[in-house]
Motif scaffolding. Structure first.
Motif, short mmCIF file in Angstrom:
data_model
loop_
_atom_site.label_atom_id
_atom_site.label_comp_id
_atom_site.label_asym_id
_atom_site.label_seq_id
_atom_site.Cartn_x
_atom_site.Cartn_y
_atom_site.Cartn_z
N ARG A 611 0.85 -9.46 -14.45
CA ARG A 611 0.93 -9.72 -13.00
C ARG A 611 2.17 -10.53 -12.67
O ARG A 611 2.15 -11.47 -11.87
CB ARG A 611 -0.33 -10.43 -12.52
CG ARG A 611 -1.62 -9.65 -12.78
CD ARG A 611 -2.82 -10.48 -12.39
NE ARG A 611 -2.86 -10.74 -10.96
CZ ARG A 611 -3.45 -9.97 -10.06
NH1 ARG A 611 -4.06 -8.84 -10.46
NH2 ARG A 611 -3.45 -10.26 -8.78
N SER A 612 3.27 -10.15 -13.30
CA SER A 612 4.54 -10.82 -13.09
C SER A 612 5.32 -10.07 -12.02
O SER A 612 6.13 -9.18 -12.32
CB SER A 612 5.34 -10.90 -14.40
OG SER A 612 6.58 -11.53 -14.21
N ALA A 613 5.09 -10.41 -10.75
CA ALA A 613 5.70 -9.68 -9.65
C ALA A 613 7.18 -9.99 -9.51
O ALA A 613 7.95 -9.15 -9.02
CB ALA A 613 4.96 -10.02 -8.35
N ARG A 614 7.59 -11.18 -9.91
CA ARG A 614 9.00 -11.56 -9.72
C ARG A 614 9.93 -10.70 -10.55
O ARG A 614 11.03 -10.36 -10.11
CB ARG A 614 9.16 -13.03 -10.09
CG ARG A 614 10.59 -13.53 -9.97
CD ARG A 614 10.68 -14.99 -10.37
NE ARG A 614 9.80 -15.82 -9.58
CZ ARG A 614 9.64 -17.14 -9.77
NH1 ARG A 614 10.30 -17.74 -10.75
NH2 ARG A 614 8.82 -17.83 -9.00
N MET A 617 10.66 -6.20 -9.56
CA MET A 617 11.56 -5.58 -8.59
C MET A 617 12.92 -5.21 -9.17
O MET A 617 13.44 -4.13 -8.87
CB MET A 617 11.73 -6.48 -7.36
CG MET A 617 10.50 -6.51 -6.47
SD MET A 617 9.88 -4.87 -6.05
CE MET A 617 11.29 -4.16 -5.23
N CYS A 620 12.41 -2.10 -10.93
CA CYS A 620 12.13 -1.02 -9.97
C CYS A 620 13.42 -0.48 -9.37
O CYS A 620 13.61 0.73 -9.25
CB CYS A 620 11.19 -1.54 -8.89
SG CYS A 620 10.83 -0.34 -7.58
N LYS A 846 6.16 -2.45 -4.47
CA LYS A 846 6.51 -3.34 -3.37
C LYS A 846 5.27 -3.97 -2.76
O LYS A 846 5.31 -5.13 -2.28
CB LYS A 846 7.28 -2.56 -2.31
CG LYS A 846 8.69 -2.18 -2.75
CD LYS A 846 9.45 -1.54 -1.62
CE LYS A 846 10.88 -1.23 -2.04
NZ LYS A 846 11.69 -0.64 -0.94
N CYS A 849 4.40 -6.78 -4.90
CA CYS A 849 5.37 -7.87 -4.80
C CYS A 849 5.43 -8.47 -3.39
O CYS A 849 6.26 -9.36 -3.14
CB CYS A 849 6.77 -7.37 -5.18
SG CYS A 849 6.88 -6.80 -6.88
N ARG A 851 6.38 -6.92 -0.54
CA ARG A 851 7.58 -6.51 0.18
C ARG A 851 7.37 -5.14 0.82
O ARG A 851 8.19 -4.24 0.72
CB ARG A 851 8.77 -6.46 -0.77
CG ARG A 851 9.11 -7.82 -1.36
CD ARG A 851 10.25 -7.70 -2.35
NE ARG A 851 11.42 -7.10 -1.74
CZ ARG A 851 12.54 -6.82 -2.41
NH1 ARG A 851 12.61 -7.10 -3.71
NH2 ARG A 851 13.57 -6.27 -1.80
N TRP A 929 -3.58 -3.97 -11.96
CA TRP A 929 -2.30 -3.40 -11.53
C TRP A 929 -1.89 -2.22 -12.40
O TRP A 929 -1.32 -1.25 -11.91
CB TRP A 929 -1.22 -4.48 -11.58
CG TRP A 929 -1.36 -5.53 -10.53
CD1 TRP A 929 -2.45 -5.77 -9.74
CD2 TRP A 929 -0.36 -6.46 -10.13
NE1 TRP A 929 -2.22 -6.80 -8.89
CE2 TRP A 929 -0.93 -7.25 -9.09
CE3 TRP A 929 0.94 -6.74 -10.53
CZ2 TRP A 929 -0.23 -8.29 -8.48
CZ3 TRP A 929 1.64 -7.75 -9.91
CH2 TRP A 929 1.07 -8.52 -8.89
#
Length: 1272
Positions: A611-614, A617, A620, A846, A849, A851, A929
């Motif tokens: 769950r490392s959203a930072r 991206m 991605c 997104k 994250c 966004r 996720w």
């Protein structure tokens, strides 16, 4: 005799010579004049010595010699027992000469002379020696039996009672020198058996030898001395085995030898081992004819305990001089400074500041109480009398991990005198690389896989009609031939590895079975230590034969440069050739991008699990960019042309006739390619399941063939059956010839059009009757070809092991190839699926994250319409892509993930954010996720695989439309290029592994690898004349291809004794993973490419006749590359010492060196070896890798390597220039290079004759006696 006349006369008149028999004889001598000839009977005094019968001028025993008879191939014969008028006569019958009549005064005298002459023949002497050996062996066996009966062992102390055959100058037969010494029963538990040298082992002692007061010969000339050290074999009390020898010095009564002798415990030495030092006077250097002067025997323990030992030489003639042994023993080991700092590198050589533990020094072996009181003594200048204080330290290099990457070491040590009053310790080592067979084997596996892919591409097109059928069979035949050749070569190399062979002998360089192996690949390592300068260093040179494909019949083709130029001109004439190359580049780019996208998806799954959203991206965005590039590779119009071609010319089987008609030969052949290992790279997270490979030609469920895939009969072996491939290739070849004959001779009668068409179609769909052995109308009969019958069989049998039983192929949508009956998917649909999958995946990412309101993404941008007929591939772009055509704006897919504007028909949706991919998802409630992302990733993976299938179909169509002769020429060029590249890459990987494991790596060198990559200097000694022109051309292309290979440092597996590099990728993009120790590998990944430079200067007699224009142009081009590398190297701020503070003087010296090198290149002088020397210095100063090559890396390479070693000793270790010729001659005649010659041809002779030696440059000439007639 004119030959050795003075020596023979001296032997006959010397009072100290012992003769076998003397007496008066009447000899008939033939005297000739211009007009007369007569036989004269002379009564004279005769002396018999060995097989030489001297007769003097008169009856006086002290008179001068009148002549000599050589009694070789001679048999005495008595005609009559009764006396004749002259006396008692007997004749000497020679094999190739007239007989000689000899008369004696009595019958007893005649009988004695006959017996003495018979006993002097070589056959009789050999018989006597054999009888004596049998007697000695019988006596030894009796002693052992008696000792075993009373329970005691026989040691080596009884060696003094043996017959001293060496004292009397008798040669020992070759069978007395076995390869290994038999260990006795008493010594089995006390010492290790004799085995290969251990590089890191400390010797018991090292001994330098000198002599004085050696006797003069009969003419008052000093001898040509050489000392041979022999050791008494364990368990044997009668045989001495040669252990080492010194170099040969000319006209010296008090010689100081440069060669030293080392005694290792692993070689079976211990304190009680008996040694014999024999001094020989070598009278003739070519044949090494020598006379023993004397010998001295001593135990090894005595030498070990004494720093300097002077022994008298004993011989049957009494004392004949003295021998002095100066020894260094590792008893009191003390490091110079254990707390020293890290190593530095000076001029490419490792230097301690001060020396560290990697080089150990030892005090002289003296009493412990006295050694503790005395201080360490300094070594000083060697004098003619070899002073007692000469050797005070024993330096032993630490070899790091050389033993893990190299094997079978051969060592020679020297003590050279420096100009500063100290000695230079030199250890020369010759090693074989463990990777000599492993690297070509991995390359062959990659090329075999490529041929399988191309076979599957061609068969996936389906059966074509018309002339395209035999074109298709032509391609199948060509790829089957290459597949067979690659597979056979891999099998031969595997057999060589099982036999434990680590190099290819130069005598086998024309052997096509091992042509992928480099010729005579060895590592030449020189370690040197100068105690006065506090400097030590290691020089590594990889010696290897020319990277070429040798022709056993000596046929010349011009080399790869000429072949590629001809192929380029051929492609310019063929309009479709550029399309084929561009299509191939596009397929490789598609594969590479697909692999990178899959790896990014795998990383995203790992981040999603945490769950490392930072961190998601950036990955991605990178994935979106690569996907955009993937969609813009292919042009839809060109793909549509290929699909139209397949639909027009493919033969479609009617469903009603599937079970009734027999399978055609093409379908039988392509059916056997269904089990090839052709899967796309799968990942565990979203891989499709692996099931049985599909039947390329389905014929209904009731038909089950005995050779169809089943878990019970699947073979886990991935090896290829050479016989099966050969048989299949023969079938394809015959069928292809049959098709071509039908195209040329087919005639259809007008009166029976329908019947003729049926017959023609039947002929195309079946093998000729001559191959089946049955009439044509018997369509259901089985052909006699025992390949694999895909129809019915009488009994179920296991299919032959081979490429038909390799690993499984996926039958899911992720399969990499279209089946012959499968319809190609439109390109637009495939691109839409990819865009939809990416849009879904990016939307979810997104959403996770936070966004969702980010700007939209668009994978395909509109372009200006451009009409073109082929592909446009950027030559230096990685990966090569083909621009997509411009589409209408309505056809562009909008990947806008922002909320849509409100409309009147949907007022409720005006305030809702998000899109259909994220509707219903609640970030606070979504915990899995990975489960949300995996379906989109799987869909994207399947869509990319379908794109690759279309790309491969496009590539196969372009290749099919290419000229058949062009395909054949390109295949032969590719095979030759693969052979040369395999040899070059093997040598390069060996050098890199030696640098990574054989030396200590500092941060400066790791920075060099990370920022710039190492320099690889290949030194060639080939002449552009005859066959060596092709070799030079092949080497240029092979070395140039090395610049495209990527290298990555990876962590070595724990517990792996031999670190093994792994080669991945394809022919166009190879990556080599180099394992390194854990303490070396930094936290960041280090990937690099090398900068290869190749300078060639011919030095033999052919270089005078050959053309040097192409060589000169190539050397100039490589000089430009070397200068550019130096410019980038200088910007790094790393100087030759490995420090960050690079002084301007050091850079200026290197700059001036390159400037002088350019001047020498512009001069364009024949045999200008200064160019090679300057390139060597530049490579060493910049820490590069060194390679030296000639035709077989044996003769000219040996001269070049020893010269470079001496140049390094002069430049870095203060070896006086006046001592260079002597040191150079010693290394060439007694060093590791002459051992390399013996390993290749079985003789200690460089393959030069006298005219060739004269034509060599003075510095490259071997010493007298070290060259002669030998097999090159």
């Amino acid at each position: 005799m004119r030959f050795n006349r003075s020596e023979l006369a001296s032997l006959a008149t010397n009072s100290s010579t012992r003769f076998d028999k003397e007496g008066l004889l009447i000899i008939t001598e033939r005297q000739e004049g211009i007009f007369w000839r007569t036989d004269v009977k002379l009564e004279c005094w005769c002396k018999l010595r060995g097989n030489l019968l001297f007769y003097l001028k008169d009856k006086n025993p002290k008179s001068s010699v009148a002549g000599v008879l050589v009694l070789q191939d001679c048999r005495p014969r008595i005609h009559h027992e009764q006396p004749e008028l002259e006396g008692y006569v007997f004749d000497l019958d020679f094999k190739d000469s007239p007989s000689q009549r000899i008369v004696t005064h009595s019958a007893a005298d005649r009988l004695d002379w006959v017996r003495s002459i018979e006993a002097c023949s070589h056959q009789q002497i050999d018989l006597q020696i054999k009888q004596l050996e049998e007697q000695i062996a019988a006596a030894t066996a009796a002693k052992r039996t008696a000792a075993a009966a009373i329970g005691i062992g026989i040691g080596t102390g009884t060696g003094t009672v043996m017959g001293n055959r060496i004292d009397q100058g008798l040669p020992l037969p070759t069978n007395m020198f076995p390869d290994s010494w038999p260990a006795s029963a008493s010594s089995a538990t006390a010492e290790a058996p004799f085995e290969d040298l251990e590089l890191s082992e400390l010797p018991i002692c090292e001994t330098a030898i000198s002599c004085d007061n050696l006797p003069l010969d009969s003419f008052g000339r000093p001898p040509n001395p050489r000392v041979i050290c022999s050791v008494l074999q364990p368990g044997e009390d009668c045989l001495w085995r040669q252990h080492a020898r010194t170099e040969l010095l000319e006209r010296e009564r008090a010689p100081n030898f440069l060669c030293t002798m080392r005694f290792l415990r692993s070689a079976g030495f211990k304190a009680s081992t008996r040694l014999r030092f024999s001094v020989h006077d070598v009278r003739e250097r070519v044949s090494l004819t020598s006379l023993p002067l004397g010998h001295a025997e001593v135990a090894l323990g005595v030498i070990q305990d004494a720093t300097r030992l002077r022994l008298p030489l004993s011989s049957p003639r009494g004392e004949c001089g003295f021998i002095t042994l100066a020894s260094w023993a590792p008893e009191a080991a003390n490091e110079l400074n254990p707390a020293s700092g890290p190593e530095r590198t000076t001029n490419g050589l490792t230097q301690p500041t001060p020396p560290r533990s990697s080089t150990q020094f030892f005090q002289p072996a003296t009493d412990s109480s006295s050694s503790s009181k005395t201080t360490r003594q300094k070594g000083h200048r060697r004098t003619q009398s070899l002073p007692p204080k000469l050797g005070v330290r024993l330096f032993v290099p630490q070899q790091c991990g050389v033993g893990r990457v190299c094997v079978n070491p051969c060592q020679h040590s020297y003590r050279l005198h420096s100009s500063l009053g100290a000695d230079i310790s030199v250890l020369e080592t010759l090693l074989e690389s463990r990777l000599c067979c492993a690297v070509p084997q991995q390359l062959l596996s990659i090329w075999i896989q490529r041929e399988k892919e191309l076979l599957q591409e061609i068969s996936g097109m389906g059966e074509l009609s018309g002339e395209w059928r035999w074109r298709q069979m032509n391609l199948l035949e060509e790829h089957l031939r290459l597949l067979k050749d690659y597979s056979q070569a891999k099998q031969n190399i595997q057999q060589l590895m099982r036999d434990g062979v680590h190099y290819k002998r130069s005598a086998a360089k024309t052997d096509e079975a091992l042509e992928f192996l480099p010729v005579n690949l060895h590592v030449q390592r020189m370690w040197a230590q100068n105690d006065a300068l506090q400097r030590r260093g290691v020089l590594d040179i990889v010696t290897v034969g020319a990277f070429t494909r040798h022709d056993a019949k000596g046929r010349k083709c011009g080399g790869l440069i000429k072949l590629l130029q001809e192929s380029k001109s051929w492609k310019l004439e063929q309009s479709n050739a550029c399309k084929v190359q561009a299509a191939n580049d596009a397929v490789q780019a598609t594969k590479q991008l697909r692999k990178e996208i899959v790896e990014l998806m795998s990383q995203l799954l790992q981040l999603a699990s945490r769950r490392s959203a930072r961190d998601m991206m950036p990955l991605c965005n990178e994935m979106v960019g690569k996907t955009r590039t993937l969609l813009n590779i292919w042009e839809p119009s060109i793909v549509e042309e290929a699909v139209t071609f397949i639909e027009r010319h493919r033969i479609i089987e009617e469903p009603d006739n599937v079970l009734m008609e027999p399978m055609s030969p093409f379908r039988k052949i392509t059916q056997q390619l269904s089990a090839l290992e052709l899967k796309s790279p799968e990942l565990e997270d979203f891989a499709t399941p692996v099931v049985a490979p599909p039947d390329l030609w389905p014929r209904g469920q009731p038909l089950m063939r005995s050779n169809s895939w089943h878990p019970s009969n699947s073979s886990p072996s991935s090896s290829l059956d050479i016989n099966a491939i050969d048989t299949l290739q023969h079938v394809v070849k015959c069928y292809n010839a049959h098709l071509r004959s039908l195209e040329q001779h087919q005639a259809v009668p007008p009166q029976e059009p329908q019947c003729s068409e049926l017959q023609a179609e039947a002929t195309y769909q079946s093998l000729p009757p001559s191959w089946q052995g049955v009439p044509t109308e018997s369509a259901t009969a089985l052909p006699p070809l025992q390949l694999i019958d895909l129809d019915e069989r009488a009994q179920a049998t296991q299919p032959p092991a081979g490429f038909l039983d390799t690993k499984l192929m996926s039958s899911s949508p992720s399969a990499n190839y279209y089946r012959p009956t499968e319809e190609p998917e439109p390109l637009d649909l495939t691109q839409l699926n990819i865009e939809a999958s990416v849009m879904c995946l990016v939307s979810k990412l997104k959403f996770f994250c936070g966004r969702c309101d980010s700007p939209a993404i668009r994978l395909r941008h509109p372009k200006v319409p451009l009409k073109r007929e082929g592909f446009t591939v950027a030559p230096q772009q990685a990966p090569d892509v083909i621009a997509a055509p411009t589409a209408a704006p309505s056809q562009q897919l909008n990947l806008d993930l922002a909320p849509a504007p409100a409309t009147a028909s949907a007022p409720a949706a005006a305030t809702k954010k998000g899109n259909k991919f994220t509707d219903g998802l609640d970030l606070s409630l979504t915990t899995d996720w990975v489960g949300e992302l995996r379906p989109s990733m799987r869909k994207l993976r399947h869509a990319m695989d379908r794109l690759l299938k279309t790309a491969r179909l496009m590539h196969s169509v372009q290749r099919l439309q290419q000229d058949v002769r062009c395909n054949r020429v390109q295949a032969s060029i590719m095979y030759r290029r693969d052979v040369c590249f395999s040899q070059a890459l093997t040598a390069l990987v060996c050098a890199l592994m030696l640098r990574l494991w054989g030396r200590e790596l500092d941060s400066a060198y790791l920075s060099l690898l990370r920022e710039l990559g190492p320099l690889a200097y290949f030194e060639g000694l080939l002449s552009l004349y005859g066959s060596e022109t092709d070799m030079w051309s092949d080497m240029c292309i092979a070395i140039e291809d090395l610049s495209a290979v990527s290298f990555t440092l990876v962590l070595a597996a724990q517990g792996e004794l031999t670190p093994m590099p792994r080669i991945t990728g394809s022919r166009q993009a190879l990556e080599v993973l180099l394992p390194v120790p854990e303490h070396v590998l930094p936290t960041t990944t280090i990937s690099f490419k090398i900068t290869p430079v190749f300078f060639n200067i011919g030095i033999n007699e052919k270089a005078t006749l050959g053309q040097t224009r192409e060589q000169h142009r190539s050397n100039l081009d490589n000089y430009v590359r070397l200068s550019q590398y130096f410019s980038r190297y200088r910007k790094l701020g790393l100087n030759a010492t490995g420090a960050a503070d690079a002084s301007s003087s050091e850079w200026e010296s290197l700059q001036s060196l390159l400037g002088y090198m350019e001047q020498q290149l512009r001069a364009n002088v024949s045999k200008n070896v200064k160019i090679l020397h300057l390139a060597e210095d530049a490579c060493r100063l910049m820490g590069g890798l060194r390679f030296t090559s000639c035709k077989s890396a044996k003769d000219r390479t040996g001269m070049a390597v020893t010269l470079e070693q001496c140049r390094v000793l002069v430049r870095e270790f203060q070896l006086p220039a006046k001592h260079v010729p002597f040191a150079l001659s010693t290394m060439r005649s007694e060093g590791t290079r002459i051992d390399n010659v013996y390993k290749n041809i079985g003789k200690y002779k460089y393959a030069f004759n006298l005219p060739q030696v004269i034509m060599l440059p003075a510095m490259y000439r071997p010493p007298v006696g070290a060259y002669g007639k030998a097999q090159t």
